[in-house]
Every structure is written in C-alpha cells, then in structure tokens.
Design an enzyme around this catalytic site. Structure first.
Site, PDB file in Angstrom:
ATOM      1  N   GLN A  90      -5.212  -0.556  -4.828  1.00 11.11           N
ATOM      2  CA  GLN A  90      -5.836  -1.536  -5.210  1.00 11.11           C
ATOM      3  C   GLN A  90      -6.585  -0.934  -6.478  1.00 11.11           C
ATOM      4  OE1 GLN A  90      -8.308  -3.986  -2.730  1.00 11.11           O
ATOM      5  NE2 GLN A  90      -9.427  -4.741  -4.593  1.00 11.11           N
ATOM      6  N   CYS A 114      -3.447  -2.656   6.293  1.00 10.54           N
ATOM      7  CA  CYS A 114      -3.245  -1.412   6.977  1.00 10.54           C
ATOM      8  C   CYS A 114      -4.670  -1.167   7.692  1.00 10.54           C
ATOM      9  CB  CYS A 114      -3.212  -0.264   5.975  1.00 10.54           C
ATOM     10  SG  CYS A 114      -4.123  -0.116   4.557  1.00 10.54           S
ATOM     11  N   HIS A 140      -6.290  -5.839   2.979  1.00 12.75           N
ATOM     12  CA  HIS A 140      -5.112  -4.755   3.455  1.00 12.75           C
ATOM     13  C   HIS A 140      -4.755  -5.012   4.805  1.00 12.75           C
ATOM     14  CE1 HIS A 140      -6.126  -2.447  -0.547  1.00 12.75           C
ATOM     15  NE2 HIS A 140      -6.903  -3.513  -0.508  1.00 12.75           N
ATOM     16  N   CYS A 144       0.843  -1.161  -0.030  1.00  7.41           N
ATOM     17  CA  CYS A 144       0.192  -0.092  -0.047  1.00  7.41           C
ATOM     18  C   CYS A 144       0.921   1.134  -0.010  1.00  7.41           C
ATOM     19  CB  CYS A 144      -0.846  -0.214   1.194  1.00  7.41           C
ATOM     20  SG  CYS A 144      -1.667   1.365   1.743  1.00  7.41           S
ATOM     21  N   GLU A 145       0.437   2.056  -1.100  1.00  8.68           N
ATOM     22  CA  GLU A 145       1.244   3.395  -1.040  1.00  8.68           C
ATOM     23  C   GLU A 145       1.211   4.383   0.098  1.00  8.68           C
ATOM     24  OE1 GLU A 145      -0.993   6.433  -3.911  1.00  8.68           O
ATOM     25  OE2 GLU A 145       0.481   4.819  -4.955  1.00  8.68           O
ATOM     26  N   HIS A 146       0.107   4.077   1.025  1.00  6.78           N
ATOM     27  CA  HIS A 146      -0.184   5.144   1.809  1.00  6.78           C
ATOM     28  C   HIS A 146       0.371   4.804   3.275  1.00  6.78           C
ATOM     29  CE1 HIS A 146      -4.432   5.736  -0.390  1.00  6.78           C
ATOM     30  NE2 HIS A 146      -3.262   6.538  -0.920  1.00  6.78           N
ATOM     31  N   HIS A 147       0.694   3.577   3.474  1.00  6.33           N
ATOM     32  CA  HIS A 147       1.351   2.989   4.847  1.00  6.33           C
ATOM     33  C   HIS A 147       2.449   2.018   4.459  1.00  6.33           C
ATOM     34  CE1 HIS A 147      -3.148   3.716   5.582  1.00  6.33           C
ATOM     35  NE2 HIS A 147      -2.707   4.566   6.495  1.00  6.33           N
TER      36      HIS A 147
END
Length: 197
Positions: free
Chosen positions: A128, A158, A156, A87-90
C-alpha cells in the site's frame, strides 16, 4: 525478467501460470482431476494475469492521452476511487479507496484518467505504501502539477484471513509532494476536503 519469459505471448504466459497453479493445487492436497477443479488452473491463471495487468500498462501514457489547458480551479480533487490489488508478501488481495488532489501547473487531466492510473498502479503485486507514492509521483511528473496529495485507505486480507485476523482494521497511507510538502496549511485544508462527506 528472464529473456525467455519476455518473449512469451499473453496466451503462453497464462498457460504456464495455469500449469504452476495446477501443481500448487496438487501440493495443497487436492485432486486437479476432480470435477470442480478441472478448469480451475486455467481460470485462476486468467484471473491472476488480469489482476496484474499493471505490469503491461503505461500509467504515464494513460494520463498523457487526456491533457488539457488549465483554466479555473486552484486544487482538483477526485475522492474515493475504489481499487483492488494483491499484497506482494502473501499474494492475497487488499482493497479500498484512493483520493487524489493536485494543484495544476499548465495542464489538467480528464478526471477518469486519474481512476485509470490508480487501477494501473494497483494491478500488480504491491504494498500500500508504494501504491500511494506511485500514484502521487506519476500524477506529479506527467501533469507537471505544482503538487499532488494522495490518501489511500485499504483493508488487507492478509490481516483478516490469516495472522492477526483483525476483521475491522484498515490502513491509511498518505503521500504528497510539491506545494503540499511546502505549505502545511494547504495540505491540512486539502486533507479536510478529502475527508468531508
């Protein structure tokens, strides 16, 4: 990307990543000289570099290497291709299965190449929704397919390890183009085929 970074070899990049990971471990409060952590920065850097190998791979070229004249099926489907992404956010893993259906134009592709394209698209910092669209777009443009439909079902970390901590949740994304966008009946029938066990 910084020009200096572009010119680094793989080993130089991994070495720099390891240095940063070592600093992160120290900032978290650990001792990188502790026996269990001495080699962790290097191991983690190699793992992260592998998990982001999609940046250094060519999905379209992979598909193009195994194209054949189209004979036969109206729709080709490959179900439940497992994938692992970050995941690019976390920068935590998400993983699941992707199913790909396409209506051939003049060419079909070796089935294993669809799985390879999924891996290439997944092995980078991702969301995703974009992963689903990238697979559909690459298959459509490289094969000259009349239409592509992609379904991605993922879990996920996250959402499981932090934040809402919902252990049983999964996310489904769908992307389609061409005849799948134009023909709701074909889209419905193909989705039913992909869901059938």
């Amino acid at each position: 990307m910084n020009q200096d970074v572009k010119n680094l070899t793989d080993d130089e990049r991994i070495s720099r990543i390891a240095d940063h990971i070592g600093h992160i471990i120290e900032l978290l409060g650990e001792d990188t000289a502790r026996e269990g952590l001495i080699k962790t920065p290097a191991r983690a850097a190699k793992a992260l570099y592998y998990l982001t190998s999609g940046y250094r791979s060519d999905a379209a070229g992979t598909l193009s290497s195994a194209l054949f004249e189209h004979e036969g099926s109206k729709v080709v489907t490959v179900r439940d291709i497992e994938f692992y992404s970050m995941c690019e956010h976390h920068i935590l893993p998400f993983f699941g299965k992707i199913s790909v259906a396409y209506v051939p134009g003049d060419k079909i592709v070796g089935l294993s190449k669809l799985a390879r394209v999924v891996d290439i698209c997944a092995r980078k910092l991702q969301v995703q929704e974009r992963l689903t669209r990238e697979v559909a777009d690459i298959v459509a443009s490289t094969l000259g397919a009349k239409g592509v439909l992609v379904v991605c079902d993922a879990q996920h970390m996250c959402m499981k390890m932090r934040g809402v901590e919902k252990q049983e949740s999964s996310t489904v994304t769908i992307d389609y183009n061409g005849v799948f966008a134009d023909d709701p009946g074909l889209r419905r029938d193909t989705l039913e085929t992909l869901r059938a066990k």
